[in-house]
Design a protein around this motif. Structure first.
Motif, PDB file in Angstrom:
ATOM      1  N   GLU A   1       0.822  -1.214   0.000  1.00 48.66           N
ATOM      2  CA  GLU A   1       0.000   0.000   0.000  1.00 48.66           C
ATOM      3  C   GLU A   1       0.851   1.257   0.000  1.00 48.66           C
ATOM      4  O   GLU A   1       0.566   2.217  -0.719  1.00 48.66           O
ATOM      5  N   GLU A   2       1.889   1.278   0.846  1.00 50.71           N
ATOM      6  CA  GLU A   2       2.717   2.490   0.935  1.00 50.71           C
ATOM      7  C   GLU A   2       3.454   2.742  -0.374  1.00 50.71           C
ATOM      8  O   GLU A   2       3.559   3.885  -0.819  1.00 50.71           O
TER       9      GLU A   2
ATOM     10  N   LYS B   1       1.022   3.953  -2.938  1.00 51.79           N
ATOM     11  CA  LYS B   1       0.618   5.327  -2.626  1.00 51.79           C
ATOM     12  C   LYS B   1       1.698   6.339  -3.023  1.00 51.79           C
ATOM     13  O   LYS B   1       1.389   7.433  -3.500  1.00 51.79           O
TER      14      LYS B   1
ATOM     15  N   SER C   1      -6.416  -3.024  -1.290  1.00 49.87           N
ATOM     16  CA  SER C   1      -5.255  -3.655  -1.920  1.00 49.87           C
ATOM     17  C   SER C   1      -5.524  -5.120  -2.224  1.00 49.87           C
ATOM     18  O   SER C   1      -5.089  -5.646  -3.258  1.00 49.87           O
TER      19      SER C   1
END
Length: 562
Positions: free
Chosen positions: A308-309, A312, A390
């Motif tokens: 996710e990071e 992003k 996700s």
């Protein structure tokens, strides 16, 4: 009157004066450079070009004179070369001294203490192992908001601490003045080399201070070896990624724009050369983590957090870079994102299979309480639900051999919803298998009822973020709880109440069979005492279910006893 044409002797005066002027200008410029260089620049208290306007004027004079031909032009070029050496050295010294470092331990501690890592509703350090799985291992919250480790929030980040390893604004002003002179003199490649190498070393040190062991991870990935999937390492990598891409790279680009704003090509080149290898090292660490082979399903949230990071921050990373480096880094980031997705998918499928050991402990075996497997699966599913977006991207649509209608309905569901329904189905099968452990059918139904009620209570939580189709699952679970409750009632109370019905039957016939009546009451009392003696130790932890059982028992027992 005779007019004479100007002869050679008449031109010698102005030419000589011009050459003398060039000579004096050249000497004055050489003296200014030598005088400034002998003081050691700003490092020795000279103050740099800001406090030495004659130096800047001398360099510009030498640039102008070097364009002339002849011996003066060659001499000016040599003097300019000397000035460039001094300026490049001055640039390097200011660049180093303008970056303020705390001792490594202090800086790392200050960063780790002041930067909070989003932990959703779990702590990275709280993952249980496969030998001790329990819902108590999760520090869950009552709402859907993200919590943060150590009690910090995103607003508590001290930007002053982060800027300690970036370029000081006052130093960047001096660096800009030096850069303008060097670029004006045509020595842009030299200053690019000085800047990129110095800042590369600084940024690599920054990564190490953030806990990203880039050298080890890079060597591990290149050798094809497998590093251990350590929760602390993953946390540091995520923190390092967020700081590096979210703060360090933007600040570095801002510094390059300020220092080399006079030439956009130099600006882009310096930024690219200073940051590309560091960014690649950061991605290599993530790549090594993604390839770790000792993964267990309980580490899935770690990989999902990394996924996710990175997803992003990937657009921001692309916006910061230039040219070929942008294409290279974008490709490497996309490749890493794909590997993280594959790793997460493997862990999710491992968890879906529920192929891990969960032995019933003695307490559970005696009282019919909730299976530890049920508690862990529902708690872990609640953690995974935080990453449902996700997971919907990672999970393929389930391909199951089902009837056309049911298959059509499933394909219209999100992959996360399909995953949860399959997980609940597998869990129910495991609960049924475990129920065979109980030889007493009455206790078996208590066990099945407790577990079904626990699944019902947690699967209907909004945290799982299922669609309206979850109502069907909810209804099925409600019916399942009722089914087990009815089965418990029949196996437990119907035999005891049969004795009262026998007494009622005898009395209904009007016969004087006192002995049979007494025998019927005696048998009922005996059965009631046995139920009371055995079932007092059985557990029904859900208060609503306890109340429901009391009601259905009373509805059967009181009329019969009356």
């Amino acid at each position: 009157m005779v007019v004479r044409s100007p002869g050679i002797g008449d031109l010698e005066g102005p030419i000589a004066e011009q050459e003398d002027l060039v000579h004096r200008r050249l000497e004055a410029a050489e003296e200014a450079v030598e005088r400034w260089g002998s003081r050691g620049g700003s490092a020795a208290g000279g103050g740099g070009v800001s406090d030495s306007p004659e130096l800047a004027a001398a360099v510009r004079e030498l640039i102008s004179l070097s364009s002339d031909g002849g011996s003066s032009g060659q001499r000016a070029k040599m003097a300019l070369q000397v000035a460039m050496v001094h300026l490049e050295d001055e640039f390097r010294q200011v660049l180093i001294s303008g970056t303020y470092f705390l001792p490594p331990d202090s800086l790392q501690a200050s960063l780790h203490d002041n930067i909070a890592l989003p932990a959703r509703s779990f702590s990275f350090s709280s993952f249980p192992n496969s030998e001790a799985l329990s819902i108590s291992s999760f520090a869950t919250t009552t709402d859907d908001s993200r919590t943060y480790c150590s009690g910090f929030t995103r607003e508590s980040v001290s930007m002053e601490k982060i800027h300690l390893y970036l370029i000081d604004p006052e130093a960047s002003i001096l660096l800009m003045e030096i850069a303008e002179l060097i670029i004006l003199a045509g020595h842009a490649p030299n200053i690019c080399h000085v800047y990129s190498e110095t800042r590369h070393n600084t940024l690599m040190q920054c990564l190490c201070l953030l806990g990203v062991q880039s050298e080890h991870a890079a060597a591990t990935a290149e050798d094809g070896c497998s590093m251990q999937l350590d929760s602390h390492k993953v946390k540091l990598w995520i923190q390092g990624l967020k700081i590096f891409v979210g703060t360090v790279l933007p600040e570095e680009r801002h510094a390059c724009a300020h220092i080399f704003g006079c030439n956009s090509m130099v600006e882009q080149d310096c930024f690219t050369r200073a940051t590309t290898r560091c960014t690649q090292q950061l991605l290599k660490v993530g790549n090594a983590i993604a390839q770790a082979k000792d993964r267990h399903y309980e580490k899935a949230p770690l990989i999902l957090e990394m996924y996710e990071e990175l997803a992003k921050l990937q657009p921001s990373l692309q916006d910061l870079l230039f040219g070929d480096a942008k294409d290279v880094i974008s490709l490497e980031a996309s490749t890493l994102l794909g590997k993280l997705g594959e790793a997460a998918l493997g862990l999710l499928l491992d968890f879906l299979s529920l192929r891990f050991n969960h032995d019933l402990d003695e307490k559970t075996a005696l009282d019919g309480n909730i299976l530890s497997l049920t508690q862990f699966v529902m708690g872990f599913t609640k953690v995974l639900a935080e990453y449902n977006g996700s997971i919907n991207t990672i999970l393929p649509l389930a391909e199951e051999e089902e009837e056309a209608a049911d298959s059509k309905e499933r394909t219209s569901m999100a992959p996360w919803e399909q995953y949860v329904l399959r997980l609940l189905s597998h869990l129910q099968l495991r609960i049924l298998e475990r129920s065979e452990f109980y030889k007493d059918k009455r206790l078996r139904y208590i066990f099945l009822m407790n577990n079904a009620m626990y699944v019902l209570e947690h699967s209907h939580s909004s945290v799982l973020r299922l669609s309206s189709r979850d109502n069907q699952t909810h209804e099925k679970l409600v019916l399942l709880v009722e089914e087990y409750a009815t089965a418990y009632l029949r196996t437990t109370w119907f035999p005891a109440l049969f004795h009262l019905k026998w007494v009622q039957f005898i009395q209904g016939k009007g016969r004087d069979m006192m002995k049979e009546v007494k025998e019927g009451f005696k048998n009922f009392n005996s059965a009631f005492e046995e139920i009371n003696r055995v079932q007092t130790t059985w557990k029904v932890p859900n208060p609503q279910l306890r109340q429901h059982l009391r009601i259905i028992i009373l509805n059967q027992a009181i009329p019969a006893y009356r």
